[in-house]
Design a protein around this motif. Structure first.
Motif, PDB file in Angstrom:
ATOM      1  N   LEU A 164       0.750  -1.332  -0.024  1.00 34.71           N
ATOM      2  CA  LEU A 164       0.026  -0.156   0.136  1.00 34.71           C
ATOM      3  C   LEU A 164       0.946   1.459   0.000  1.00 34.71           C
ATOM      4  CD1 LEU A 164      -2.869  -0.826   2.433  1.00 34.71           C
ATOM      5  CD2 LEU A 164      -2.978  -0.348   0.123  1.00 34.71           C
ATOM      6  N   MET A 165       2.062   1.198   0.433  1.00 36.02           N
ATOM      7  CA  MET A 165       2.779   2.319   0.450  1.00 36.02           C
ATOM      8  C   MET A 165       3.050   3.255  -0.764  1.00 36.02           C
ATOM      9  SD  MET A 165       5.624   1.215   3.424  1.00 36.02           S
ATOM     10  CE  MET A 165       6.428   2.739   3.397  1.00 36.02           C
ATOM     11  N   GLY A 166       2.987   2.320  -1.925  1.00 34.05           N
ATOM     12  CA  GLY A 166       3.030   3.022  -3.111  1.00 34.05           C
ATOM     13  C   GLY A 166       1.849   3.893  -3.639  1.00 34.05           C
ATOM     14  N   SER A 167       0.746   3.381  -2.877  1.00 33.47           N
ATOM     15  CA  SER A 167      -0.361   4.083  -3.200  1.00 33.47           C
ATOM     16  C   SER A 167      -0.752   5.464  -2.615  1.00 33.47           C
ATOM     17  CB  SER A 167      -1.553   3.094  -3.126  1.00 33.47           C
ATOM     18  OG  SER A 167      -1.289   1.807  -4.138  1.00 33.47           O
ATOM     19  N   ILE A 234      -4.840   3.855   5.043  1.00 37.15           N
ATOM     20  CA  ILE A 234      -6.164   3.943   4.423  1.00 37.15           C
ATOM     21  C   ILE A 234      -6.536   5.118   3.878  1.00 37.15           C
ATOM     22  CG2 ILE A 234      -8.667   3.687   5.091  1.00 37.15           C
ATOM     23  CD1 ILE A 234      -7.816   1.383   7.174  1.00 37.15           C
ATOM     24  N   VAL A 235      -6.217   6.081   4.785  1.00 39.28           N
ATOM     25  CA  VAL A 235      -6.310   7.755   4.249  1.00 39.28           C
ATOM     26  C   VAL A 235      -5.646   7.840   3.012  1.00 39.28           C
ATOM     27  CG1 VAL A 235      -6.346  10.094   4.913  1.00 39.28           C
ATOM     28  CG2 VAL A 235      -7.164   8.466   6.505  1.00 39.28           C
ATOM     29  N   GLY A 236      -4.315   7.613   3.157  1.00 35.63           N
ATOM     30  CA  GLY A 236      -3.517   7.956   2.034  1.00 35.63           C
ATOM     31  C   GLY A 236      -3.812   7.395   0.684  1.00 35.63           C
ATOM     32  N   ALA A 237      -4.200   5.921   0.870  1.00 34.54           N
ATOM     33  CA  ALA A 237      -4.627   5.060  -0.404  1.00 34.54           C
ATOM     34  C   ALA A 237      -5.779   5.330  -1.095  1.00 34.54           C
ATOM     35  CB  ALA A 237      -4.393   3.714  -0.160  1.00 34.54           C
ATOM     36  N   LEU A 238      -6.691   5.467   0.008  1.00 36.10           N
ATOM     37  CA  LEU A 238      -8.142   5.882  -0.401  1.00 36.10           C
ATOM     38  C   LEU A 238      -8.983   7.073  -0.699  1.00 36.10           C
ATOM     39  CD1 LEU A 238      -9.998   2.557   1.554  1.00 36.10           C
ATOM     40  CD2 LEU A 238      -8.940   3.096  -1.038  1.00 36.10           C
ATOM     41  N   LEU A 258       1.640  -6.147  -4.976  1.00 42.12           N
ATOM     42  CA  LEU A 258       3.155  -6.183  -4.840  1.00 42.12           C
ATOM     43  C   LEU A 258       3.636  -7.238  -5.628  1.00 42.12           C
ATOM     44  CD1 LEU A 258       5.792  -5.209  -3.046  1.00 42.12           C
ATOM     45  CD2 LEU A 258       4.785  -7.115  -1.449  1.00 42.12           C
ATOM     46  N   SER A 259       4.263  -6.665  -6.752  1.00 35.92           N
ATOM     47  CA  SER A 259       5.023  -7.679  -7.722  1.00 35.92           C
ATOM     48  C   SER A 259       3.873  -8.733  -8.206  1.00 35.92           C
ATOM     49  CB  SER A 259       6.053  -8.309  -7.025  1.00 35.92           C
ATOM     50  OG  SER A 259       6.771  -9.096  -8.011  1.00 35.92           O
TER      51      SER A 259
END
Length: 362
Positions: A164-167, A234-238, A258-259
């Protein structure tokens, strides 16, 4: 009730089970359940709840410190005689309620999001049977199983977090308390109202050997660190998309990649299913133990079967919309949690201090 007990598990094993039990609450985390408009404000809620949790656990820990071999039932009988039966029944009802509520939330998720090929009744029966079997193995067997499950869960959560960190989008993080403090306080209410692990500690602490204080510290820190991490992800991705989601943690996991791993929602479902098994098994076991003490039953299997049947019936009733809405109310959950986690242990602690003072004077 003065029979002493021998510690049969270690503190890390105990708090591993309690960590898993609290973790599955976070997996169902949503704005709908917390009655909030801003999940980002719940970062502050997590910090406040972290402190409040330490305060709530003080009476239970103090009772244990004064008599390390007694659980909450033994202490109530020792201090209040036959009147201790009332307190025991309160805890039995609470533990059964937690099992039923946990199962009803799990079924609600599966029926609304997964749409399984089998009926929810059949799924409920499968969960209850597996949990009944887990509880029948006793605290040692459940603790060993939980150690393996915790490793799998930890690995799954690691993959979900990394993916999720990349989103994450910086624009999704609005200023804290931008719309006032109501979301923050509703977040605190939501988090504390679902802290059923403290009432469970009242029965389980005497079974563990090691430093309970360190176990409580590690458990509380790890839980709220994970909650804070989930909120950030969650906040950062959605972003604003999470406002429309019944289960935003699942939604975030479903978009994570992830890959070659492109179905993180399957990991989420696996984590939650294993967590539900541990939590229901654990609470079935301690509710049966309380029941056996009241009725002086030596055969644990019989009481476990009856309680499991009650849990199944209640979970079916909780599935009704108007009942589910009532039992999911944060104020209702807060009241019964504070009663069993703080108020009753505090009353017993006061009784014990008065009794000790009289003995000193005598």
């Amino acid at each position: 009730m003065t029979k002493t007990k021998k510690a049969v598990i270690t503190v890390p094993q105990l708090f591993s089970m309690l960590f898993i039990s609290r973790l599955i609450v976070s997996m169902t985390y949503s704005l709908r359940l917390s009655n909030s408009t801003s999940m980002w404000d719940h970062i502050l809620s997590a910090g406040i709840s972290f402190i409040v949790t330490f305060l709530l656990v003080i009476p239970v820990y103090s009772l244990f410190s004064s008599e390390k071999k007694f659980d909450i039932v033994d202490t109530s009988y020792n201090l209040m005689g036959k009147a201790g039966t009332i307190i025991t029944f309160i805890y039995i009802i609470y533990y059964i309620f937690v099992c039923s509520y946990t199962l009803s939330v799990f079924i609600d998720f599966v029926s609304n999001v997964i749409n399984p090929p089998i009926s929810t009744v059949a799924l409920s029966i499968a969960v209850i049977l597996s949990s009944w079997y887990g509880a029948s193995r006793g605290i040692e067997g459940l603790a060993r199983t939980s150690g393996i499950i915790l490793f799998v869960i930890g690995l799954s959560i690691f993959f979900i977090i990394i993916s999720l960190m990349g989103s994450l989008e910086a624009t999704n993080y609005q200023p804290l308390l931008y719309n006032g403090t109501s979301s923050m306080w509703n977040g605190v209410l939501y988090m504390i109202s679902r802290t059923s692990c403290i009432p469970a500690m009242a029965m389980l602490i005497p079974k563990a050997k090691g430093s309970i204080k360190k176990g409580i510290l590690f458990w509380n820190v790890s839980i709220y660190a994970l909650i804070a991490c989930l909120i950030v992800l969650i906040v950062g991705a959605l972003g604003s998309f999470l406002d429309t989601q019944l289960f935003p943690v699942y939604t975030a996991a479903s978009i994570a990649k992830l890959s070659s791993l492109q179905h993180m929602d399957a990991l989420y479902l696996g984590v939650w299913t294993m967590g539900v098994f541990v939590k229901i098994s654990l609470f079935l076991m301690i509710s049966a133990e309380c029941t056996n003490k009241v009725f002086k039953i030596k055969n644990r299997s019989g009481s476990l079967f009856i309680i499991s049947l009650i849990v199944f019936i209640l979970s079916m009733c909780f599935g009704k919309d108007y009942i589910y809405k009532f039992i999911s109310n944060n104020m209702f959950l807060l009241s019964i949690t504070v009663l069993t986690a703080f108020i009753i242990p505090l009353i017993l602690l006061i009784f014990k201090l008065i009794k000790n003072r009289k003995e000193v004077k005598a």
